[in-house]
Each structure stands twice: as C-alpha cells, then as structure tokens.
Design a protein around this motif. Structure first.
Motif, PDB file in Angstrom:
ATOM      1  N   LYS A 235       0.626  -1.226  -0.018  1.00 54.56           N
ATOM      2  CA  LYS A 235      -0.057  -0.077   0.029  1.00 54.56           C
ATOM      3  C   LYS A 235       0.877   1.092   0.186  1.00 54.56           C
ATOM      4  N   ALA A 236       1.879   1.265   0.749  1.00 57.61           N
ATOM      5  CA  ALA A 236       2.669   2.627   0.858  1.00 57.61           C
ATOM      6  C   ALA A 236       3.482   2.948  -0.495  1.00 57.61           C
ATOM      7  N   SER A 237       3.503   1.790  -1.219  1.00 61.33           N
ATOM      8  CA  SER A 237       4.201   2.270  -2.544  1.00 61.33           C
ATOM      9  C   SER A 237       3.382   2.171  -3.881  1.00 61.33           C
ATOM     10  N   GLY A 238       2.070   1.740  -3.362  1.00 62.05           N
ATOM     11  CA  GLY A 238       1.163   1.616  -4.654  1.00 62.05           C
ATOM     12  C   GLY A 238       1.308   0.564  -5.600  1.00 62.05           C
ATOM     13  N   VAL A 239       2.152  -0.591  -5.268  1.00 58.26           N
ATOM     14  CA  VAL A 239       2.395  -1.576  -6.022  1.00 58.26           C
ATOM     15  C   VAL A 239       1.857  -2.779  -5.962  1.00 58.26           C
ATOM     16  N   THR A 240       1.414  -3.569  -6.599  1.00 59.21           N
ATOM     17  CA  THR A 240       0.743  -4.791  -6.645  1.00 59.21           C
ATOM     18  C   THR A 240       1.539  -6.032  -7.346  1.00 59.21           C
ATOM     19  N   ILE A 241       1.613  -7.091  -6.960  1.00 53.61           N
ATOM     20  CA  ILE A 241       2.531  -8.032  -7.326  1.00 53.61           C
ATOM     21  C   ILE A 241       1.496  -9.416  -7.439  1.00 53.61           C
ATOM     22  N   ASP A 242       1.078  -9.861  -8.560  1.00 52.98           N
ATOM     23  CA  ASP A 242       0.648 -11.104  -8.781  1.00 52.98           C
ATOM     24  C   ASP A 242       1.259 -12.465  -8.973  1.00 52.98           C
ATOM     25  N   ILE A 243       1.222 -13.612  -7.974  1.00 54.59           N
ATOM     26  CA  ILE A 243       1.978 -14.714  -8.153  1.00 54.59           C
ATOM     27  C   ILE A 243       1.304 -15.773  -8.335  1.00 54.59           C
ATOM     28  N   LYS A 244       1.571 -16.794  -9.606  1.00 49.44           N
ATOM     29  CA  LYS A 244       0.870 -17.890  -9.635  1.00 49.44           C
ATOM     30  C   LYS A 244       1.531 -19.040  -8.751  1.00 49.44           C
ATOM     31  N   VAL A 245       0.586 -20.116  -8.408  1.00 49.53           N
ATOM     32  CA  VAL A 245       1.231 -20.894  -7.687  1.00 49.53           C
ATOM     33  C   VAL A 245       0.753 -22.294  -8.084  1.00 49.53           C
ATOM     34  N   GLN A 246       1.764 -23.181  -8.118  1.00 46.80           N
ATOM     35  CA  GLN A 246       1.504 -24.672  -8.695  1.00 46.80           C
ATOM     36  C   GLN A 246       1.872 -25.776  -7.748  1.00 46.80           C
ATOM     37  N   GLU A 247       1.038 -26.650  -7.336  1.00 44.72           N
ATOM     38  CA  GLU A 247       1.351 -27.631  -6.450  1.00 44.72           C
ATOM     39  C   GLU A 247       1.714 -28.861  -7.194  1.00 44.72           C
ATOM     40  N   LYS A 248       2.786 -29.364  -7.030  1.00 43.45           N
ATOM     41  CA  LYS A 248       3.532 -30.339  -7.940  1.00 43.45           C
ATOM     42  C   LYS A 248       4.016 -31.601  -6.743  1.00 43.45           C
ATOM     43  N   PRO A 249       4.285 -32.695  -7.543  1.00 45.00           N
ATOM     44  CA  PRO A 249       4.417 -33.735  -6.717  1.00 45.00           C
ATOM     45  C   PRO A 249       5.372 -33.767  -5.665  1.00 45.00           C
ATOM     46  N   GLY A 250       6.624 -33.070  -5.908  1.00 50.04           N
ATOM     47  CA  GLY A 250       7.662 -33.073  -4.990  1.00 50.04           C
ATOM     48  C   GLY A 250       7.920 -31.615  -4.654  1.00 50.04           C
ATOM     49  N   HIS A 251       7.339 -30.648  -5.207  1.00 52.49           N
ATOM     50  CA  HIS A 251       7.846 -29.160  -4.853  1.00 52.49           C
ATOM     51  C   HIS A 251       6.659 -28.159  -5.352  1.00 52.49           C
ATOM     52  N   LEU A 252       6.478 -27.243  -4.602  1.00 56.50           N
ATOM     53  CA  LEU A 252       5.718 -26.022  -4.764  1.00 56.50           C
ATOM     54  C   LEU A 252       6.261 -24.746  -5.654  1.00 56.50           C
ATOM     55  N   VAL A 253       5.703 -24.368  -6.740  1.00 60.43           N
ATOM     56  CA  VAL A 253       6.221 -23.571  -7.593  1.00 60.43           C
ATOM     57  C   VAL A 253       5.513 -22.297  -7.583  1.00 60.43           C
ATOM     58  N   MET A 254       6.391 -21.103  -7.383  1.00 53.21           N
ATOM     59  CA  MET A 254       5.572 -19.699  -7.702  1.00 53.21           C
ATOM     60  C   MET A 254       6.264 -18.920  -8.286  1.00 53.21           C
ATOM     61  N   GLU A 255       5.584 -18.217  -9.133  1.00 53.39           N
ATOM     62  CA  GLU A 255       6.120 -17.437 -10.355  1.00 53.39           C
ATOM     63  C   GLU A 255       5.389 -16.081 -10.352  1.00 53.39           C
ATOM     64  N   ILE A 256       6.223 -14.921 -10.441  1.00 53.24           N
ATOM     65  CA  ILE A 256       5.638 -13.485 -10.644  1.00 53.24           C
ATOM     66  C   ILE A 256       5.075 -13.544 -12.110  1.00 53.24           C
ATOM     67  N   ILE A 257       3.717 -13.337 -12.200  1.00 52.63           N
ATOM     68  CA  ILE A 257       3.014 -13.295 -13.552  1.00 52.63           C
ATOM     69  C   ILE A 257       2.903 -11.660 -13.751  1.00 52.63           C
ATOM     70  N   LYS A 258       2.663 -10.636 -12.848  1.00 56.53           N
ATOM     71  CA  LYS A 258       2.368  -9.461 -13.094  1.00 56.53           C
ATOM     72  C   LYS A 258       3.043  -8.600 -11.880  1.00 56.53           C
ATOM     73  N   ALA A 259       3.496  -7.467 -12.268  1.00 58.44           N
ATOM     74  CA  ALA A 259       4.080  -6.802 -10.915  1.00 58.44           C
ATOM     75  C   ALA A 259       4.052  -5.171 -11.625  1.00 58.44           C
ATOM     76  N   VAL A 260       2.935  -4.282 -10.785  1.00 56.76           N
ATOM     77  CA  VAL A 260       2.714  -2.927 -11.423  1.00 56.76           C
ATOM     78  C   VAL A 260       2.845  -1.975 -10.493  1.00 56.76           C
ATOM     79  N   PRO A 261       2.840  -0.888 -10.643  1.00 56.72           N
ATOM     80  CA  PRO A 261       3.469  -0.269 -11.960  1.00 56.72           C
ATOM     81  C   PRO A 261       4.942  -0.544 -11.877  1.00 56.72           C
ATOM     82  N   ALA A 262       5.349  -1.014 -13.141  1.00 59.69           N
ATOM     83  CA  ALA A 262       6.766  -1.627 -13.495  1.00 59.69           C
ATOM     84  C   ALA A 262       7.849  -0.425 -12.788  1.00 59.69           C
ATOM     85  N   GLU A 263       7.446   0.755 -13.296  1.00 60.72           N
ATOM     86  CA  GLU A 263       8.451   1.830 -12.926  1.00 60.72           C
ATOM     87  C   GLU A 263       8.766   2.080 -11.451  1.00 60.72           C
ATOM     88  N   LYS A 264       7.924   1.613 -10.773  1.00 59.83           N
ATOM     89  CA  LYS A 264       8.259   1.931  -9.173  1.00 59.83           C
ATOM     90  C   LYS A 264       9.076   0.542  -8.672  1.00 59.83           C
TER      91      LYS A 264
END
Length: 783
Positions: free
Chosen positions: A82-111
C-alpha cells in the motif's frame, strides 16, 4: 449471488499449499506462517522474526506486503504494498515434489527496483547450503530453488546485484537460517556501482523485457538422504540445466570429482601428453592456454598451425583414447589484439561512463576537452587508461580536476585503431578494463562471445571448460546475472555433453557446474601453496552437493615421490579430485616422471574405487601423517603410514670457553625399529648453518658436510642420499652421506647436535624425524 461468487474465488484468510512432504501457509498480510515437513510433522519456520512471502524494493526502500488476496480459481496470490502503490501477482503450482511460485504481473513496473523472495527464516542451522539454498538438520532438508536465470540466490545485496561471498541463497543465523532469492527490474536504465562497487555510478542500459515478471522459485522439503534425488527431480520438472555424461546426470556420474591434467599440448606433442594422461589414470587433458586472443577465441598458430582442424584432430585422438579434452580461457575477457578491439573497435564494448566533447579535435590532438571529468578521473581501477570516440581508441594520462576538463597526453589511434577527426558533442566513453590488460563486452556482445566459445567447442569436440574469470560478467553492470548468463549461453549453445568448473559459486550456475576446483600451485610446494584454503573449501562442497576438489598442483622437474604422495594422501582422505599441471618440458626433465604418474594412477584408482575405510580417510587427511601406496594386485594395495616427530630446534648460544656448545634432545621414537629418517630446516631472516654433526645414543655419528642457507632444507629418507631443497621447495642438489644412517629401536634416544651458525642474525636449525608406523591392505569396494 455475485458477491458470493467473488468470495468463493478470492479470500484474504490464511491459505495453505501442499506439495510432496511440504505444507506452506501464508496469512492475510502476505507473511509465511508455516513451513512443515508433513511426514515429520514439524513446522521449521522460525518464530519471532519476519517471514514475508516477498519484499518489494522501490526507490531504494524495502516494503513488506500490507495485504494478501488469493484467487482460488486462478491459483494466484496478489500481494499489495500500500505505501508504494505496487501490486504483485504470483502464480502457484502444487507439484508432486515441490511448490512453484512465479511472478506473472508486477505493476506499476517503473516503481519496482527489485523483489526479494523471503527471506524465509527456519530453525535449521546444522548444514547451510549457501549456494544451492538448502538447509539440513540431519533428518530433513528444506530449501528453495531458483528456476530461471533472472532469479538470483540472495537478498538483493546491492543495486548491481552481486556478492563476493561463496553463496547467499541460504545464510546461517544464531537461531537457525534464512532462505532467500531475488530479481532485479532490468527493464529500465539504471546506474550501479559495478564490479562489487569498484566502478562508481556506471550507467547500465535497459534490457528489454527483463522486468521482475517471470521470476520463479520452488519450495521443497524431503528426507535429508533424498535431497540430491529431489534436486534432480526439480531440475527435470522445471527444465533447468541438467548436464549428463553418457545419459547420467553428472552429479551422479562416476566422473563426479575425478582428476585431470592441465598442460600446453599442441599438434606435435598431443600423443605424448595423451600417453601421460592415460598413464596417470586421469579423465581429461586440459589445455592451459590455446588462444592467440580471447573474444573471438582465435587459436595460437604456433600450437595449432592447422587451426580448428588441428585442434579437432587432437580432440579426436584423445576421445579415441577415452579422454576428454579441455581448453582454458578467462570467459568474456577480451585481449587488446582481438578483432573486437583492433583495427576497428566494436561499439558494444563496455564503458564505465561517458562525456561529450566540448570542442572539435583533429587526428593529431594530444589534449581533449570534455564536459565532465567523471569516469576519466578514476585512477584506482584504470589499468589501460583508454577511451573510445567513434571508431578510435585513445590512451591518456589523466584529466584535469577543474574546468575546463582536459584529458591530457593522449595517444591517438591506440591498439591499432586509426586516429580520426571528432566533432564537439561526440561522446568519449571510458572503456571498462582490468589489470590483466583486457577490455570487456556489454551484455549483448557478451552473449556473442559466449556463442563464440560454444561454436569452437561444437566444431572441435572440446568437452571440458573452466569458466575461470567468470566475474568478468560484472563488467556489463548486470552483476551476478551477467556472470550466470554467460555460462548459460555457453551451456545452451554447446551441442554435446561437456563438464565445466568455475571461479565463482552462483546459485543458478550450480545446475550447470561440474566442480569447483579452487587452489593455485604457484606459491610454493605441494604442502605449502594455499593448502589450508584448499582444505577449508571441502566443507563448502559437502554443504552444496559438489564434488570434493583440492585445486591445481604443479608437477615440476624436481617433484619428489614424497611430495606427490603427501598430496595424494590428502586427496584420498578428503575423497577429493585435483588438477595436475604437467608441462611437457618439466616432465621430461624429472627422472621420477614414470613413477610419479604411476603413483597418481594407483592412488586415484584406489580413491575412486572406495578402497579406503572411513578410519583410514581420517588419518589420510592429517597433514602430519605421510603415506605410501604400493600395488600388490589389481584393485588391491598395501597402504603404509609414516609419522613424524615433534620439531626439535637448535639455537646459537654463548657458553664459557671450553664448554661444549652442542644441543641435546631426548627423542622418543614411537615406531618400531628401523633406519633413521630426518629433515633439517634452517629458519630465520638471514644467515646459514654449516658443519652439522649429529650423534645418537653416544655412539652413532652422522656428519653432514654442507652449508644450508635460511629457508633451505635437507632430507634423508633412510638411505645415503641427502636431498637439499631451496626456500621455495625446489630440489637444489643431492649429496651422498658417508654411510647409512643408524638403525634405531622403538623407545627413548639421546640426540646431540652441533653446528656452526653464520650471519649477523643467526638462524635456528629445526629437525624432525620420520618413521614407518603401520602397513595395511586395502582393496576396491565399488566399481
């Protein structure tokens, strides 16, 4: 109805994910609240310390998430800062032996400057895998894995994104450890203090598309003995580099941790060098420097008059003999005689900074006025004093500190370029250089030089490479990302299996790297040159599932069997491979060469075959112990252990006239009856020792008719041969004693030593005895 639908998709309540044995929970504020191994049932997350899923770095300030929203239908987490005005979206995948997280959107990028995954605090601190980001407690492992090149192990240590530490993906803490990774927004122009802060305020161009979006990690936990298996599963599942040899993952290959030869073979002597390598039982013949220049990697025509075809013929011969072939370079370092520099310098050479010309200059001008002295006035890291204007390189002496800013004593048309006319407003760029008298590429040109290496490997079949000097990737201003990208570009473009080492341990590069073989042979004998450093490295290898390696050693024209077996004993003790530097001229001069090569082969065969017990290995590690290995049958040896006494010291002192000036020692021989072996060393700032006389048990006398200077050593191996070594451990001479040394029984002995001291500050004479302790039989236990 609509409200209920929204609530069923998105929630701010705590959420949990499971993958294999892992359960990971995150609360509504975006903090991790649980990292549990479900089989053991223990939550290893450390309490009373922050555990953010992700930290945002914006305008050089770090922000914790203020809220977390989970979209169950899309399997995405939205973190709000909130203090910076940035939001980040993270995709989550539950796999047989590990958990994957990936940034799919981060805005505003210039911040966004950067993001940090974690740090994730754990209570585990028994074994900290600082490079690979895995911690272990003896029962379980917990770790994160970076899943692409843009994600670096660490906690965003600086704006460049680099560290001189061996690894910071996992870091020990008094209460446990933290796991961490980060990504930098490279999709914008930046200024960094490059090369670990040595080159200040360097402008770095934007890399199109290289924002933090796409940064990706995996979480996992498993039983500790299964950790390497789990890491392999993650590599395969996530399409990470997975180098194999004959279809087997290198980290599980029989070649893991094997030793090799470094030499300067050529088209004429390659058969001879292949013979030495085969006789020593080593896996690769690695060329120490086949190039006329780095950058385009042009082969030295004096070694390879037929160019690439000549090198390929050498490789083919080695492959037919069952060997690999390597070549040594300093990654992206560019020599001043390379076509990237002369006669027309490439516009993609890296610059530390630039300034515009104030006035027109002709081709003969020796002074150049610029609008700013910045970058040109950096003297500490300014090895070649070179600027680039257009297609001309110019060397200079200095730049004035006050306006007008004049670059003085210019040498026009440097490095074979052509002096030219330049206009006011033209840009003068200060080239990024190094004390090795080289320049560097920017990130785009670096990718081309990596492909140049790969192309040469593809054309010739070379299948062994060290990424030595890989810190040159820092010259792009892209920090450790630049170094890792260079290795990945080579890896991606070589079309056959190959092995590689490195001068830096980096998290993503771990997946490509075959070994870290640190320790140079140029600073002393086998037991002197960086030996403690070599031993200290072994713990790092254990913690990070890398093979034990002891670095480089030099087989010189005077290397002795005792020295060689001293090193081979340490190698066997630590289960560590090494590189043996064998120069063609030196091995021909060493009269013991055949025996030394045979010793290497037998020790390596025993080591790689698991012939030594754990208890024997502990003794083999001890530098005070010496050993001899003798083959008695195929796959079977006698291992003889020698021990040494404490060091006895004789100093010069004054006695009254007529009173003896000798020194008496009470020597307790711990080994059984045998012929006396001893070592004499002169220690001090200057001076010498001569007329050495030794008497044992009041009857047996040994006279040593020679003079030893400070630093020199005389060694008797129980025969009449006395070997004299200089202060650097080089064999200086061999002298014969009048007769065999006496035979001494186990027990107490009286030793009286006398000598003459010379010099204004007389040195001391140090003496040590050596004897055979025990002989044991050992045999291969694995193929």
């Amino acid at each position: 109805m609509v409200l209920l639908l929204v609530l069923s998709i998105s929630t701010t309540a705590q959420i949990s994910f499971t993958a294999g044995e892992l359960k990971l929970s995150i609360n509504e504020l975006g903090s991790v609240t649980e990292i549990t191994n479900t089989l053991m049932g223990n939550n290893v997350l450390a309490k009373d310390t922050a555990a953010p899923l992700m930290i945002l770095v914006s305008n050089n300030t770090r922000y914790l998430p203020s809220a977390m929203l989970y979209n169950k239908a899309q399997h995405t987490i939205r973190l709000t800062y909130k203090a910076s005005g940035v939001t980040i979206d993270i995709k989550v995948q539950e796999k047989p032996g590990h958990l994957v997280m990936e940034i799919i959107k981060a805005v505003p990028a210039e911040k966004i400057d950067a993001v940090v995954w974690g740090p994730y605090p754990t209570v585990i601190n028994k074994t900290i895998g600082e490079v690979i980001g895995v911690v272990r407690d003896g029962s379980i492992s917990v770790g994160i894995q970076v899943l692409n090149i843009k994600t670096l192990g660490g906690n965003y240590p600086n704006s460049e994104g680099s560290t001189d530490q061996r690894g910071i993906a996992a870091v020990g803490k008094p209460w446990g450890s933290v796991l961490q990774a980060y990504a930098i927004n490279r999709n914008r122009t930046r200024r960094v203090d490059a090369w670990g802060g040595q080159f200040k305020n360097m402008p770095v161009a934007a890399m199109k598309g290289e924002s933090v979006a796409g940064s990706k990690i995996a979480f996992f936990t498993c039983d500790e003995p299964k950790t390497l298996d789990r890491l392999e599963q993650i590599e395969l599942a996530e399409n990470l580099p997975h180098p194999t040899i004959n279809g087997i993952w290198f980290k599980k290959s029989s070649l893991f941790g094997r030793s090799y030869i470094i030499s300067s073979f050529n088209e004429n002597n390659v058969d001879e060098m292949i013979g030495y390598t085969k006789r020593a039982g080593l896996i690769s013949l690695y060329h120490e420097g086949p190039f006329k220049s780095w950058g385009h990697f042009i082969l030295d025509s004096t070694q390879f008059p037929h160019g690439k075809a000549g090198l390929k013929q050498c490789v083919d011969k080695a492959h037919a003999a069952g060997l690999m072939v390597g070549m040594h370079t300093l990654t992206n370092f560019i020599n001043t005689n390379d076509p990237y520099i002369t006669p027309i310098p490439d516009d993609r050479l890296s610059i530390t900074g630039a300034a515009a010309l104030t006035n027109d200059i002709d081709a003969a001008a020796k002074e150049i006025e610029v609008k700013s002295p910045e970058y040109f006035n950096q003297q500490q890291n300014n090895s070649l004093h070179t600027i680039k204007i257009g297609k001309e390189l110019i060397r200079y002496k200095t730049v004035s500190a006050t306006t007008p800013y004049i670059i003085t004593d210019c040498q026009r048309g440097a490095f074979g370029t052509r002096a030219a006319i330049h206009k006011a407003g033209d840009v003068a760029g200060k080239l990024f250089d190094h004390p090795y008298e080289v320049f560097f590429p920017d990130i785009d040109m670096q990718r081309e030089t990596a492909k140049n290496i790969a192309s040469l490997m593809n054309e010739t079949g070379v299948d062994h490479l060290d990424f030595d000097g890989i810190e040159g990737g820092l010259a792009s201003g892209q920090g450790d990302y630049g170094t890792e990208l260079f290795a990945k570009d080579v890896y991606d473009n070589v079309h056959h299996d190959f092995i590689c080492g490195t001068s830096r341990s980096l998290t993503y590069f771990w997946h490509m790297c075959s070994y870290y073989n640190w320790g140079e042979p140029w600073y002393g004998g086998f037991n002197e040159s960086m030996q403690q450093y070599r031993i200290d490295n072994q713990g790092l290898f254990d913690r990070n599932y890398m093979p034990h390696m002891l670095g480089w050693y030099l087989l010189s024209d005077n290397t002795t069997m005792a020295e060689m077996e001293w090193m081979l004993s340490r190698s066997a003790g630590y289960g560590a491979g090494f590189a043996m530097v064998i120069k063609p001229a030196s091995i021909k001069k060493n009269p013991l060469a055949p025996e030394l090569l045979d010793a290497i082969r037998e020790w390596e065969t025993a080591r790689n075959g698991g012939a030594f017990s754990k208890e024997q290995q502990e003794r083999l590690k001890d530098p005070k112990n010496e050993f001899h290995l003798e083959k008695i049958a195929d796959g079977k040896w006698n291992l003889t252990q020698f021990a040494v006494s404490p060091v006895f010291v004789r100093e010069k002192f004054i006695r009254q006239p007529g009173e003896p000036t000798c020194t008496t020692w009470n020597y307790q021989q711990q080994w059984k009856e045998q012929t006396l072996q001893f070592r004499l060393t002169v220690k001090g700032k200057e001076g010498s020792v001569s007329n050495i006389k030794m008497q044992l048990d009041n009857y047996a006398e040994i006279k040593i008719p020679l003079e030893l200077s400070t630093g020199e050593t005389a060694v008797c191996d129980g025969t009449t041969s006395l070997k004299i070594y200089d202060a650097k451990g080089k064999l200086k001479a061999t002298q014969q004693l009048p007769g065999l040394p006496p035979v001494l029984a186990n027990g107490s002995h009286r030793v009286v030593v006398d000598c003459t001291f010379g010099g204004e500050e007389p040195p001391t004479l140090a003496m040590q005895f050596k004897g055979k302790m025990v002989t044991e039989t050992c045999a291969i236990s694995k193929l």
